[in-house]
Scaffold this motif. Structure first.
Motif, short mmCIF file in Angstrom:
data_model
loop_
_atom_site.label_atom_id
_atom_site.label_comp_id
_atom_site.label_asym_id
_atom_site.label_seq_id
_atom_site.Cartn_x
_atom_site.Cartn_y
_atom_site.Cartn_z
N ASP A 209 22.72 27.72 -45.06
CA ASP A 209 21.86 28.77 -44.51
C ASP A 209 20.98 29.27 -45.64
OD1 ASP A 209 22.53 32.02 -42.86
OD2 ASP A 209 20.66 31.01 -43.39
N GLU A 210 19.69 29.09 -45.51
CA GLU A 210 18.77 29.63 -46.53
C GLU A 210 17.79 30.61 -45.90
OE1 GLU A 210 16.40 26.56 -48.42
OE2 GLU A 210 16.74 25.21 -46.73
N SER A 211 18.22 31.25 -44.84
CA SER A 211 17.35 32.16 -44.10
C SER A 211 16.94 33.40 -44.89
CB SER A 211 18.04 32.59 -42.79
OG SER A 211 19.24 33.29 -43.08
N GLY A 212 17.68 33.73 -45.94
CA GLY A 212 17.37 34.92 -46.71
C GLY A 212 16.45 34.69 -47.89
N MET A 213 16.10 33.47 -48.14
CA MET A 213 15.22 33.17 -49.28
C MET A 213 13.84 33.77 -48.99
SD MET A 213 16.85 31.47 -51.62
CE MET A 213 16.25 29.99 -52.44
N PRO A 214 13.31 34.56 -49.94
CA PRO A 214 12.09 35.31 -49.64
C PRO A 214 10.84 34.45 -49.48
CG PRO A 214 12.98 35.91 -51.82
CD PRO A 214 13.89 34.93 -51.23
N ASN A 215 10.72 33.41 -50.26
CA ASN A 215 9.53 32.54 -50.19
C ASN A 215 9.78 31.28 -51.01
OD1 ASN A 215 8.88 33.20 -53.06
ND2 ASN A 215 8.50 35.23 -52.19
N ASN A 216 8.79 30.41 -51.05
CA ASN A 216 9.00 29.12 -51.70
C ASN A 216 8.92 29.18 -53.22
OD1 ASN A 216 6.29 29.46 -52.07
ND2 ASN A 216 5.66 27.78 -50.74
N ARG A 217 8.84 30.37 -53.78
CA ARG A 217 8.94 30.49 -55.24
C ARG A 217 10.40 30.43 -55.69
NH1 ARG A 217 8.09 34.91 -57.09
NH2 ARG A 217 7.89 36.26 -55.25
N PHE A 218 11.30 30.52 -54.74
CA PHE A 218 12.73 30.49 -55.04
C PHE A 218 13.29 29.12 -54.66
CE2 PHE A 218 13.88 34.97 -55.88
CZ PHE A 218 12.66 35.57 -55.60
N LEU A 219 14.02 28.52 -55.63
CA LEU A 219 14.62 27.22 -55.38
C LEU A 219 16.07 27.24 -55.84
CD1 LEU A 219 14.45 24.23 -54.58
CD2 LEU A 219 13.72 23.74 -56.93
N ALA A 220 16.97 26.96 -54.94
CA ALA A 220 18.39 26.94 -55.28
C ALA A 220 18.91 25.52 -55.18
CB ALA A 220 19.18 27.86 -54.36
N GLU A 221 19.80 25.19 -56.12
CA GLU A 221 20.42 23.86 -56.11
C GLU A 221 21.90 23.99 -56.42
OE1 GLU A 221 16.81 20.89 -57.46
OE2 GLU A 221 17.97 21.85 -59.03
N ARG A 222 22.63 23.01 -55.94
CA ARG A 222 24.06 22.96 -56.25
C ARG A 222 24.46 21.48 -56.33
NH1 ARG A 222 29.42 25.27 -53.05
NH2 ARG A 222 30.77 25.33 -54.88
N THR B 49 22.29 26.76 -59.41
CA THR B 49 21.19 27.41 -60.11
C THR B 49 20.22 27.98 -59.10
OG1 THR B 49 19.95 25.33 -60.28
CG2 THR B 49 21.35 25.94 -62.16
N LEU B 50 19.60 29.06 -59.47
CA LEU B 50 18.55 29.69 -58.66
C LEU B 50 17.34 29.86 -59.58
CD1 LEU B 50 17.68 31.06 -55.98
CD2 LEU B 50 18.55 33.21 -56.92
N LYS B 51 16.28 29.16 -59.25
CA LYS B 51 15.07 29.20 -60.08
C LYS B 51 14.01 30.01 -59.37
CE LYS B 51 13.43 25.35 -62.00
NZ LYS B 51 12.68 24.08 -62.17
N VAL B 52 13.35 30.85 -60.12
CA VAL B 52 12.22 31.63 -59.60
C VAL B 52 10.99 31.20 -60.38
CG1 VAL B 52 11.31 33.91 -59.09
CG2 VAL B 52 13.79 33.56 -59.17
N GLN B 53 9.99 30.65 -59.65
CA GLN B 53 8.83 30.09 -60.32
C GLN B 53 7.61 30.13 -59.40
OE1 GLN B 53 9.03 25.81 -60.98
NE2 GLN B 53 7.69 25.94 -62.77
N PRO B 54 6.55 30.85 -59.74
CA PRO B 54 6.47 31.81 -60.84
C PRO B 54 7.02 33.16 -60.42
CG PRO B 54 4.38 31.72 -59.70
CD PRO B 54 5.30 30.74 -59.00
N ALA B 55 7.59 33.88 -61.36
CA ALA B 55 8.18 35.18 -61.04
C ALA B 55 7.10 36.23 -60.79
CB ALA B 55 9.08 35.64 -62.19
#
Lengths: 115, 111
Positions: A56-69, A76-82
């Motif tokens: 479930d990734e329904s809470g991710m605010p926008n495509n600047r956030f990328l999570a991987e496992r 990891t949770l990457k924010v680009q650009p912050a």
């Protein structure tokens, strides 16, 4: 038994930079969750992994956030650009799959400040 | 309407007093109810967990759920300065699912 660990504990970056947050769940926990608390607001869900899959990734605010496992262990949770509004405390939590209770075990959080 | 409403406080009470913390929720389908405690600069830790309506007691802490009024409470007896923390009501949407949190109530126990 070690609890959920998060790295770094604090991060101060400038708007437009990239930041990567890491979470190591409790060993054997297949569920891994990311949450965020921005100042003055409640803790809000971002996304949920079951092993290496995004459940479930329904809470991710926008495509600047990328999570991987990758490999179903740490995440990891990457924010680009912050952006300025990304400032807050990012919590990771883990739980066993179909555990007896609904307990999610939280890490200490990463405090992110975007200037 | 927010799914979980909680008065953020702060709430200050003298040591030894009984503390009452409360939340309301909007979705009658919720079945599981939790209280997390969060100390400053730490992550939330589970304090109490209840299923459906009723009471659950653990030492000085009692969690109470009234599903008919969608109201959950946490009572702390003989409060101690070490109980000073933020208390978060928390409701998982479903088993193994995301948790919806209240804003948290900051509690100060005055020695």
């Amino acid at each position: 038994e070690a609890g959920v660990t998060q790295f770094p504990s604090h991060s101060v970056i400038e708007k437009g930079q990239t930041v990567t947050l890491r979470c190591d769940p409790i060993s054997g926990h297949d569920n891994l969750y990311w949450y965020r608390r921005v100042m003055g607001k409640e803790i809000k869900f971002l996304l949920h992994f079951v092993k290496e899959s995004k459940q479930d990734e329904s809470g991710m605010p926008n495509n600047r956030f990328l999570a991987e496992r990758t490999g179903g262990t740490y995440s990891t949770l990457k924010v680009q650009p912050a952006e300025l509004e990304d400032s807050g405390v990012y919590f990771c939590a883990s739980s066993p799959l179909r555990g007896q209770e609904e307990t999610q075990y939280f890490g200490p959080g990463t405090r992110l400040l975007v200037l | 309407q927010k799914e979980v409403e909680q008065d953020p406080g702060p709430l200050s009470v003298p040591e030894g007093a009984i503390v009452s913390l409360n939340c309301t929720y909007s979705n009658s389908a919720f079945q599981y109810f939790m209280w997390y405690r969060q100390y400053s600069r730490k992550g939330p830790e589970l304090l109490m967990y209840t299923y459906s309506s009723g009471n659950k007691e653990d030492g000085r802490f009692t969690a109470q759920v009234d599903k008919s009024s969608k109201y959950i409470s946490l009572f702390i007896r003989d409060s101690q300065p070490s109980d000073s923390a933020t208390y978060l009501c928390a409701i998982p949407v479903n088993r193994d699912d995301k948790i919806i949190f209240g804003k948290g109530t900051r509690l100060h126990i005055l020695p």
